[in-house]
Design an enzyme around this catalytic site. Structure first.
Site, PDB file in Angstrom:
ATOM      1  N   HIS A 109       2.149   3.374  -8.975  1.00 53.75           N
ATOM      2  CA  HIS A 109       1.977   1.942  -9.248  1.00 53.75           C
ATOM      3  C   HIS A 109       3.158   1.427 -10.069  1.00 53.75           C
ATOM      4  O   HIS A 109       3.673   0.337  -9.824  1.00 53.75           O
ATOM      5  CB  HIS A 109       0.665   1.698  -9.998  1.00 53.75           C
ATOM      6  CG  HIS A 109      -0.565   2.119  -9.242  1.00 53.75           C
ATOM      7  ND1 HIS A 109      -0.776   1.764  -7.931  1.00 53.75           N
ATOM      8  CD2 HIS A 109      -1.639   2.868  -9.602  1.00 53.75           C
ATOM      9  CE1 HIS A 109      -1.939   2.275  -7.524  1.00 53.75           C
ATOM     10  NE2 HIS A 109      -2.469   2.953  -8.528  1.00 53.75           N
ATOM     11  N   SER A 133      -7.829  -4.802   5.348  1.00 55.79           N
ATOM     12  CA  SER A 133      -8.489  -4.548   4.058  1.00 55.79           C
ATOM     13  C   SER A 133      -8.908  -5.818   3.306  1.00 55.79           C
ATOM     14  O   SER A 133      -8.643  -5.965   2.110  1.00 55.79           O
ATOM     15  CB  SER A 133      -7.592  -3.679   3.162  1.00 55.79           C
ATOM     16  OG  SER A 133      -7.294  -2.458   3.799  1.00 55.79           O
ATOM     17  N   ARG A 184     -12.439   1.961  -7.841  1.00 53.88           N
ATOM     18  CA  ARG A 184     -11.617   3.152  -8.124  1.00 53.88           C
ATOM     19  C   ARG A 184     -12.030   3.750  -9.477  1.00 53.88           C
ATOM     20  O   ARG A 184     -12.689   3.087 -10.287  1.00 53.88           O
ATOM     21  CB  ARG A 184     -10.143   2.767  -8.145  1.00 53.88           C
ATOM     22  CG  ARG A 184      -9.664   2.394  -6.765  1.00 53.88           C
ATOM     23  CD  ARG A 184      -8.168   2.324  -6.682  1.00 53.88           C
ATOM     24  NE  ARG A 184      -7.775   2.031  -5.322  1.00 53.88           N
ATOM     25  CZ  ARG A 184      -6.554   2.139  -4.851  1.00 53.88           C
ATOM     26  NH1 ARG A 184      -5.579   2.522  -5.654  1.00 53.88           N
ATOM     27  NH2 ARG A 184      -6.287   1.853  -3.595  1.00 53.88           N
ATOM     28  N   GLU A 230     -12.407  -4.690  -3.779  1.00 50.70           N
ATOM     29  CA  GLU A 230     -12.873  -3.311  -3.573  1.00 50.70           C
ATOM     30  C   GLU A 230     -12.182  -2.320  -4.508  1.00 50.70           C
ATOM     31  O   GLU A 230     -12.717  -1.241  -4.773  1.00 50.70           O
ATOM     32  CB  GLU A 230     -12.653  -2.899  -2.113  1.00 50.70           C
ATOM     33  CG  GLU A 230     -13.594  -3.572  -1.124  1.00 50.70           C
ATOM     34  CD  GLU A 230     -13.239  -5.020  -0.811  1.00 50.70           C
ATOM     35  OE1 GLU A 230     -12.083  -5.439  -1.067  1.00 50.70           O
ATOM     36  OE2 GLU A 230     -14.126  -5.754  -0.327  1.00 50.70           O
ATOM     37  N   ARG A 267      -1.132   9.287  -9.919  1.00 49.10           N
ATOM     38  CA  ARG A 267      -1.143   8.049  -9.117  1.00 49.10           C
ATOM     39  C   ARG A 267      -0.510   6.859  -9.835  1.00 49.10           C
ATOM     40  O   ARG A 267       0.180   6.042  -9.225  1.00 49.10           O
ATOM     41  CB  ARG A 267      -2.580   7.683  -8.728  1.00 49.10           C
ATOM     42  CG  ARG A 267      -3.236   8.629  -7.748  1.00 49.10           C
ATOM     43  CD  ARG A 267      -4.664   8.174  -7.456  1.00 49.10           C
ATOM     44  NE  ARG A 267      -4.690   6.846  -6.891  1.00 49.10           N
ATOM     45  CZ  ARG A 267      -4.518   6.565  -5.599  1.00 49.10           C
ATOM     46  NH1 ARG A 267      -4.328   7.538  -4.739  1.00 49.10           N
ATOM     47  NH2 ARG A 267      -4.551   5.333  -5.169  1.00 49.10           N
ATOM     48  N   LEU A 294      11.177 -20.177  -4.911  1.00 44.15           N
ATOM     49  CA  LEU A 294      10.116 -19.385  -4.284  1.00 44.15           C
ATOM     50  C   LEU A 294       8.786 -19.546  -5.004  1.00 44.15           C
ATOM     51  O   LEU A 294       8.724 -19.508  -6.230  1.00 44.15           O
ATOM     52  CB  LEU A 294      10.521 -17.900  -4.310  1.00 44.15           C
ATOM     53  CG  LEU A 294       9.487 -16.911  -3.769  1.00 44.15           C
ATOM     54  CD1 LEU A 294       9.390 -17.012  -2.249  1.00 44.15           C
ATOM     55  CD2 LEU A 294       9.817 -15.481  -4.188  1.00 44.15           C
ATOM     56  N   ASP A 330       0.828  -1.211   0.000  1.00 41.58           N
ATOM     57  CA  ASP A 330       0.000   0.000   0.000  1.00 41.58           C
ATOM     58  C   ASP A 330       0.863   1.263   0.000  1.00 41.58           C
ATOM     59  O   ASP A 330       1.986   1.254   0.510  1.00 41.58           O
ATOM     60  CB  ASP A 330      -0.923  -0.021   1.231  1.00 41.58           C
ATOM     61  CG  ASP A 330      -2.064   0.981   1.113  1.00 41.58           C
ATOM     62  OD1 ASP A 330      -2.376   1.407  -0.020  1.00 41.58           O
ATOM     63  OD2 ASP A 330      -2.630   1.349   2.160  1.00 41.58           O
ATOM     64  N   GLY A 331       0.319   2.326  -0.573  1.00 36.44           N
ATOM     65  CA  GLY A 331       0.983   3.631  -0.520  1.00 36.44           C
ATOM     66  C   GLY A 331       1.470   4.155  -1.859  1.00 36.44           C
ATOM     67  O   GLY A 331       2.148   5.187  -1.915  1.00 36.44           O
ATOM     68  N   ARG A 342       0.018   7.733  -2.633  1.00 39.44           N
ATOM     69  CA  ARG A 342       0.623   8.788  -1.818  1.00 39.44           C
ATOM     70  C   ARG A 342       2.067   9.060  -2.229  1.00 39.44           C
ATOM     71  O   ARG A 342       2.528  10.191  -2.219  1.00 39.44           O
ATOM     72  CB  ARG A 342       0.535   8.417  -0.327  1.00 39.44           C
ATOM     73  CG  ARG A 342      -0.815   8.761   0.273  1.00 39.44           C
ATOM     74  CD  ARG A 342      -1.052   8.039   1.560  1.00 39.44           C
ATOM     75  NE  ARG A 342      -1.324   6.618   1.316  1.00 39.44           N
ATOM     76  CZ  ARG A 342      -1.298   5.694   2.257  1.00 39.44           C
ATOM     77  NH1 ARG A 342      -0.965   6.013   3.490  1.00 39.44           N
ATOM     78  NH2 ARG A 342      -1.588   4.447   1.957  1.00 39.44           N
TER      79      ARG A 342
HETATM   80  C1  IPE Z   1      -5.383  -2.736  -0.090  1.00 33.49           C
HETATM   81  O1  IPE Z   1      -5.035  -1.409  -0.321  1.00 33.49           O
HETATM   82  C2  IPE Z   1      -5.405  -3.492  -1.386  1.00 33.49           C
HETATM   83  C3  IPE Z   1      -4.118  -3.682  -2.031  1.00 33.49           C
HETATM   84  C4  IPE Z   1      -2.956  -3.338  -1.558  1.00 33.49           C
HETATM   85  C5  IPE Z   1      -4.166  -4.352  -3.310  1.00 33.49           C
HETATM   86  P1  IPE Z   1      -6.152  -0.275  -0.399  1.00 33.49           P
HETATM   87  O2  IPE Z   1      -5.433   1.022  -0.539  1.00 33.49           O
HETATM   88  O3  IPE Z   1      -7.130  -0.603  -1.458  1.00 33.49           O
HETATM   89  O4  IPE Z   1      -6.831  -0.398   1.023  1.00 33.49           O
HETATM   90  P2  IPE Z   1      -7.867   0.540   1.765  1.00 33.49           P
HETATM   91  O5  IPE Z   1      -9.088   0.616   0.915  1.00 33.49           O
HETATM   92  O6  IPE Z   1      -7.232   1.876   1.948  1.00 33.49           O
HETATM   93  O7  IPE Z   1      -8.118  -0.138   3.065  1.00 33.49           O
HETATM   94  C1  IPE Z   2      -1.698   0.255  -3.296  1.00 36.00           C
HETATM   95  O1  IPE Z   2      -1.467   1.616  -3.327  1.00 36.00           O
HETATM   96  C2  IPE Z   2      -1.932  -0.327  -4.670  1.00 36.00           C
HETATM   97  C3  IPE Z   2      -3.295  -0.778  -4.916  1.00 36.00           C
HETATM   98  C4  IPE Z   2      -4.253  -0.783  -4.038  1.00 36.00           C
HETATM   99  C5  IPE Z   2      -3.602  -1.267  -6.251  1.00 36.00           C
HETATM  100  P1  IPE Z   2      -2.654   2.663  -3.306  1.00 36.00           P
HETATM  101  O2  IPE Z   2      -3.030   2.967  -4.716  1.00 36.00           O
HETATM  102  O3  IPE Z   2      -3.746   2.213  -2.444  1.00 36.00           O
HETATM  103  O4  IPE Z   2      -1.932   3.928  -2.669  1.00 36.00           O
HETATM  104  P2  IPE Z   2      -2.539   4.943  -1.601  1.00 36.00           P
HETATM  105  O5  IPE Z   2      -3.047   4.153  -0.456  1.00 36.00           O
HETATM  106  O6  IPE Z   2      -3.619   5.691  -2.305  1.00 36.00           O
HETATM  107  O7  IPE Z   2      -1.377   5.815  -1.241  1.00 36.00           O
HETATM  108 MG    MG Z   3      -4.135   2.450  -0.461  1.00 30.18          MG
END
Ligand code: IPE
Ligand code: IPE
Ligand code: MG
Length: 246
Positions: free
Chosen positions: A37, A196, A71, A67, A33, A131, A20-21, A24
């Site tokens: 990725h 999540s 997006r 979920e 964004r 792995l 995640d992140g 951001r």
């Molecule tokens: C969780 O991240 C899903 C993945 C990393 C693929 P999200 O960014 O979608 O999670 P929430 O919605 O903030 O909890």
């Molecule tokens: C995780 O990063 C990747 C996916 C959920 C596909 P995010 O896209 O959720 O990044 P943030 O949480 O918005 O920073």
């Molecule tokens: Mg996220």
């Protein structure tokens, strides 16, 4: 942390990561964004390599949740395109490193191009013995439990199984993760303290590790750090500390 510093006696067999992140990270760099990725692919490469180096046997990466379909369409489309490109670009490298690929999730809901490339990569690496890399795509813990319940309901109806046989082990057999041991360690990057909808059944007794680091900045040294932290934990499984130490 260098891999030589990791205690090799207590390496978790299965590590799962909520990556995640990305969004951001992109925002912090003044980018769209999707660039977050894109940069995240580099982190995947490093972590897969590191997992192999210290002898982790199974690595499950949460790449796209049920979920995440909610997006904006632009982001979802860009993510699917990126996924195809990453699979195409990385398969030979994975193969060379003896990594075998597997996917869990509602794969039929993915674009055909993703499905085909994924299938190709899975077949290409199927015989590898190093792995085991598992990608969770269009996956959620509740989704898979519903899938398992549907299948079991069918088998009960057709008398393929009997109510008296229902137990945890049998339920495990109906989950798409069948064959994978439960993860000993779950890592979440990006600073949120939640799961999540990831591997809900399988993380019943998993050690959780949260880090502020955003996924695109994550590298194998950070994985080693998490493993090192895991090694300091006492896993009691309901018993007392005294019982564990004998
Ligand atoms: C969780 O991240 C899903 C993945 C990393 C693929 P999200 O960014 O979608 O999670 P929430 O919605 O903030 O909890
Ligand atoms: C995780 O990063 C990747 C996916 C959920 C596909 P995010 O896209 O959720 O990044 P943030 O949480 O918005 O920073
Ligand atoms: Mg996220």
């Amino acid at each position: 942390m260098h891999f030589k510093e990791v205690n090799k006696d207590r390496i978790p067999q299965h590590v799962a990561i909520i990556m995640d992140g990305n969004g951001r990270w992109a925002e912090q760099h003044g980018l769209d964004r999707i660039f977050g990725h894109k940069e995240g692919v580099e982190a995947v490469r490093s972590v897969v390599e590191g997992a192999g180096e210290i002898g982790i046997q199974y690595l499950t990466l949460y790449a796209f949740s049920t979920e995440n379909w909610n997006r904006p369409k632009d982001e979802v489309d860009a993510l699917m395109g990126l996924l195809v490109r990453a699979i195409v670009a990385e398969t030979e490298n994975l193969h060379k490193n003896n990594v075998s690929l597997r996917a869990i999730g509602d794969l039929a809901s993915m674009p055909v191009e993703v499905q085909q490339n994924l299938e190709g990569a899975i077949t290409r690496t199927a015989e590898n013995t190093g792995l085991r890399l598992v990608l969770a795509l269009s996956y959620s813990g509740r989704w898979e439990i519903v899938e398992a319940v549907k299948k079991m309901a069918n088998e009960l109806k057709n008398a393929k199984i009997d109510k008296s046989e229902l137990n945890e082990e049998l339920i495990g057999k109906y989950l798409p993760t069948f064959g994978l041991p439960d993860p000993e360690l779950l890592i979440r990057t990006g600073g949120e303290y939640r799961v999540s909808n990831f591997l809900l059944w399988q993380i019943a007794y998993t050690e959780l590790y949260f880090t502020q680091k955003l996924w695109p900045d994550y590298r194998k040294e950070d994985l080693f750090e998490a493993v090192n932290d895991f090694q300091t934990r006492e896993r009691r499984f309901g018993k007392t500390s005294e019982q564990i130490r004998i």
